[in-house]
Design a protein around this motif. Structure first.
Motif, short mmCIF file in Angstrom:
data_model
loop_
_atom_site.label_atom_id
_atom_site.label_comp_id
_atom_site.label_asym_id
_atom_site.label_seq_id
_atom_site.Cartn_x
_atom_site.Cartn_y
_atom_site.Cartn_z
N SER A 64 22.96 103.39 -16.40
CA SER A 64 23.76 102.52 -15.53
C SER A 64 24.94 101.92 -16.27
CB SER A 64 22.90 101.40 -14.95
OG SER A 64 21.93 101.93 -14.10
N ARG A 65 24.73 101.53 -17.51
CA ARG A 65 25.81 100.96 -18.33
C ARG A 65 26.91 102.00 -18.54
NH1 ARG A 65 23.12 99.98 -22.88
NH2 ARG A 65 21.96 98.36 -21.81
N PHE A 66 26.52 103.23 -18.84
CA PHE A 66 27.50 104.30 -19.03
C PHE A 66 28.29 104.56 -17.75
CE2 PHE A 66 28.62 108.85 -19.09
CZ PHE A 66 29.40 108.88 -20.23
N ALA A 67 27.58 104.60 -16.60
CA ALA A 67 28.26 104.83 -15.32
C ALA A 67 29.23 103.69 -15.01
CB ALA A 67 27.23 104.98 -14.21
N ARG A 68 28.85 102.45 -15.32
CA ARG A 68 29.77 101.33 -15.10
C ARG A 68 31.00 101.44 -15.98
NH1 ARG A 68 24.93 98.52 -14.74
NH2 ARG A 68 25.14 97.71 -16.86
N GLN A 69 30.84 101.95 -17.21
CA GLN A 69 32.00 102.18 -18.09
C GLN A 69 32.95 103.20 -17.47
OE1 GLN A 69 30.09 103.44 -21.71
NE2 GLN A 69 30.59 101.51 -22.74
N LEU A 70 32.39 104.26 -16.88
CA LEU A 70 33.23 105.27 -16.22
C LEU A 70 34.00 104.64 -15.06
CD1 LEU A 70 30.72 108.26 -16.08
CD2 LEU A 70 32.67 108.01 -17.63
N LEU A 71 33.33 103.79 -14.29
CA LEU A 71 34.00 103.14 -13.16
C LEU A 71 35.08 102.16 -13.63
CD1 LEU A 71 30.98 102.53 -10.78
CD2 LEU A 71 32.86 104.14 -10.46
N ARG A 72 34.82 101.45 -14.71
CA ARG A 72 35.85 100.54 -15.25
C ARG A 72 37.09 101.31 -15.67
NH1 ARG A 72 31.53 97.71 -17.38
NH2 ARG A 72 31.68 98.68 -19.43
N ARG A 73 36.89 102.48 -16.26
CA ARG A 73 38.04 103.31 -16.65
C ARG A 73 38.83 103.74 -15.42
NH1 ARG A 73 41.85 104.55 -20.32
NH2 ARG A 73 42.26 106.77 -20.39
N ARG A 74 38.16 104.11 -14.35
CA ARG A 74 38.85 104.51 -13.12
C ARG A 74 39.59 103.32 -12.52
NH1 ARG A 74 37.24 108.11 -15.47
NH2 ARG A 74 39.42 108.09 -15.98
N ALA A 75 39.06 102.12 -12.71
CA ALA A 75 39.72 100.91 -12.17
C ALA A 75 41.06 100.65 -12.85
CB ALA A 75 38.80 99.70 -12.31
N SER A 76 41.26 101.19 -14.05
CA SER A 76 42.53 101.00 -14.76
C SER A 76 43.57 102.05 -14.38
CB SER A 76 42.30 101.02 -16.27
OG SER A 76 41.96 102.31 -16.72
N ALA A 77 43.28 102.89 -13.40
CA ALA A 77 44.18 103.97 -13.00
C ALA A 77 45.58 103.49 -12.60
CB ALA A 77 43.57 104.80 -11.89
N PRO A 78 45.73 102.38 -11.88
CA PRO A 78 47.10 101.96 -11.52
C PRO A 78 48.01 101.78 -12.74
CG PRO A 78 45.52 100.76 -10.21
CD PRO A 78 44.73 101.52 -11.24
N LYS A 79 47.46 101.28 -13.83
CA LYS A 79 48.27 101.11 -15.05
C LYS A 79 48.55 102.45 -15.70
CE LYS A 79 46.45 96.58 -16.24
NZ LYS A 79 45.62 95.86 -17.20
N ARG A 80 47.57 103.36 -15.66
CA ARG A 80 47.69 104.63 -16.38
C ARG A 80 48.47 105.68 -15.59
NH1 ARG A 80 43.27 107.18 -16.67
NH2 ARG A 80 42.10 105.89 -15.24
N ILE A 81 48.13 105.86 -14.30
CA ILE A 81 48.74 106.93 -13.51
C ILE A 81 49.59 106.41 -12.34
CG2 ILE A 81 46.95 108.59 -14.15
CD1 ILE A 81 45.75 108.23 -11.35
N GLY A 82 49.54 105.10 -12.10
CA GLY A 82 50.36 104.51 -11.04
C GLY A 82 49.75 104.55 -9.66
N VAL A 83 48.52 105.03 -9.54
CA VAL A 83 47.85 105.13 -8.24
C VAL A 83 46.40 104.71 -8.42
CG1 VAL A 83 47.16 106.72 -6.40
CG2 VAL A 83 49.30 107.09 -7.60
N PRO A 84 45.88 103.83 -7.53
CA PRO A 84 44.48 103.42 -7.67
C PRO A 84 43.53 104.47 -7.10
CG PRO A 84 45.44 102.33 -5.79
CD PRO A 84 46.56 103.09 -6.47
N TYR A 85 42.33 104.52 -7.64
CA TYR A 85 41.26 105.33 -7.05
C TYR A 85 40.66 104.55 -5.90
CZ TYR A 85 41.06 109.00 -10.58
OH TYR A 85 41.34 110.07 -11.38
N ARG A 86 40.34 105.25 -4.83
CA ARG A 86 39.68 104.66 -3.66
C ARG A 86 38.35 105.38 -3.46
NH1 ARG A 86 43.05 100.62 -3.13
NH2 ARG A 86 45.15 101.15 -2.54
N GLU A 87 37.32 104.61 -3.10
CA GLU A 87 36.02 105.22 -2.84
C GLU A 87 36.05 105.93 -1.50
OE1 GLU A 87 31.25 104.21 -2.88
OE2 GLU A 87 32.70 102.62 -3.25
N VAL A 88 35.55 107.17 -1.47
CA VAL A 88 35.49 107.96 -0.26
C VAL A 88 34.08 107.79 0.30
CG1 VAL A 88 35.59 110.28 0.71
CG2 VAL A 88 37.16 109.61 -1.12
N VAL A 89 33.99 107.38 1.56
CA VAL A 89 32.70 107.19 2.21
C VAL A 89 32.43 108.41 3.08
CG1 VAL A 89 31.33 105.72 3.71
CG2 VAL A 89 33.05 104.71 2.21
N ALA A 90 31.30 109.05 2.84
CA ALA A 90 30.96 110.28 3.56
C ALA A 90 30.56 110.02 4.99
CB ALA A 90 29.85 111.01 2.85
#
Length: 90
Positions: A64-90
């Motif tokens: 769970s800790r590792f998965a949260r680290q992955l999500l934190r990295r994705r949360a920094s996407a606006p700074k890195r790539i200029g676009v935020p990640y959005r969760e897709v609900v099936a």
């Protein structure tokens, strides 16, 4: 996604037509037949095969800790790539 536990699955997408960005990122938590916790994650351009990886952990807390680290990295996407990640609900 605040609470990550076994059986969790997260699908994220970052899309910006003007900047030609179309990325996806998935994270899945599960157990293998021997009781180890597995975090599988995959990434790539939407519509392509992309890449993936699986990491095994002895405890659910570590996974769970590792998965949260992955999500934190994705949360920094606006700074890195200029676009935020959005969760897709099936």
């Amino acid at each position: 996604m605040d609470s990550l536990n076994h059986g969790s699955f997260v699908w994220l997408e970052a899309v910006c037509g003007e900047r030609n960005i179309a990325r996806r990122y998935t994270i899945a938590l599960s157990r293998d037949l021997f009781g180890a916790s597995i975090v599988e994650f995959a990434w790539g351009r939407i519509g392509s095969r992309g890449q993936g990886r699986a990491v095994s952990f002895a405890s659910e807390d570590e996974a769970s800790r590792f998965a949260r680290q992955l999500l934190r990295r994705r949360a920094s996407a606006p700074k890195r790539i200029g676009v935020p990640y959005r969760e897709v609900v099936a």
